[in-house]
Design a protein around this motif. Sequence first.
Motif, PDB file in Angstrom:
ATOM      1  N   LEU A  90       0.822  -1.208   0.000  1.00  0.00           N
ATOM      2  CA  LEU A  90       0.000   0.000   0.000  1.00  0.00           C
ATOM      3  C   LEU A  90       0.862   1.267   0.000  1.00  0.00           C
ATOM      4  N   PHE A 121      -6.889   3.680   2.648  1.00  0.00           N
ATOM      5  CA  PHE A 121      -6.455   2.293   2.861  1.00  0.00           C
ATOM      6  C   PHE A 121      -5.035   2.240   3.419  1.00  0.00           C
ATOM      7  N   GLN A 122      -4.159   3.107   2.922  1.00  0.00           N
ATOM      8  CA  GLN A 122      -2.780   3.115   3.406  1.00  0.00           C
ATOM      9  C   GLN A 122      -2.720   3.557   4.865  1.00  0.00           C
ATOM     10  N   GLY A 125      -4.113   0.821   7.014  1.00  0.00           N
ATOM     11  CA  GLY A 125      -3.062  -0.199   7.059  1.00  0.00           C
ATOM     12  C   GLY A 125      -1.940   0.200   8.004  1.00  0.00           C
TER      13      GLY A 125
END
Length: 161
Positions: A90, A121-122, A125
Motif C-alpha cells: 500500500l 487504505f494506506q 493499514g
Amino acid sequence: MRRSSYRPILYLQFFLLFVDLFVNSFSDLLRMANVIQLVLYIIQDVCLVFAVIVVFLVFFNTFIFQAGLVGLLIRKFKTTIIVTLTYFVLCVGLHVWAMSLRWEDPNRYIWNEGFQAMFVFQRVGAVLYYYFYKRTALRLGDPRFYQDSDWLRREFAKVGR
C-alpha cells in the motif's frame, strides 16, 4: 535472549515505527520540492524493509527456530507478516501514485476518488501495522521463545502428530 541484548533491538524497532509515523504525518506538508518528498518516501519504504528484516533476524535467534519449528513461529506471527507486507505494498502504491501525479507541480490538488481511497487504505493499514508490529516486537521479548520449556514441548508434540 537476555534483556540487555534485546533492549537495543526493541529500541531499533520502535525507532523504525517512529520514522514511519513521522513520514505518514508530515510528508504532505514537506512537498515544496519533489526531491524532498521522494526522499521521505524512499526512507519510509527502506525502514519498512528493515523492520521486516529485524523481525526475521529475531525469529532466527529464537530457540524455537533453532529447534526447527519454523512453522510454529510463522503460525504465531502470520498476521503480523501479512499486515506488514500488505502495508508495504500500500505504501509503495501510494508513493508511486502521488509522485506521478505531483511530479510536474508539487502543490497540485490531486485528491480524486481513487487516490483518496488509496490514501485511506494506506492510513488504515498503517494503524494495523503499528499495532501488530509493536505487539510482535514486545512478544518476541518473552523468555519462553529463547529456552526449552513445557510449552515448547507441547507445541513440538502437536507438530509431530
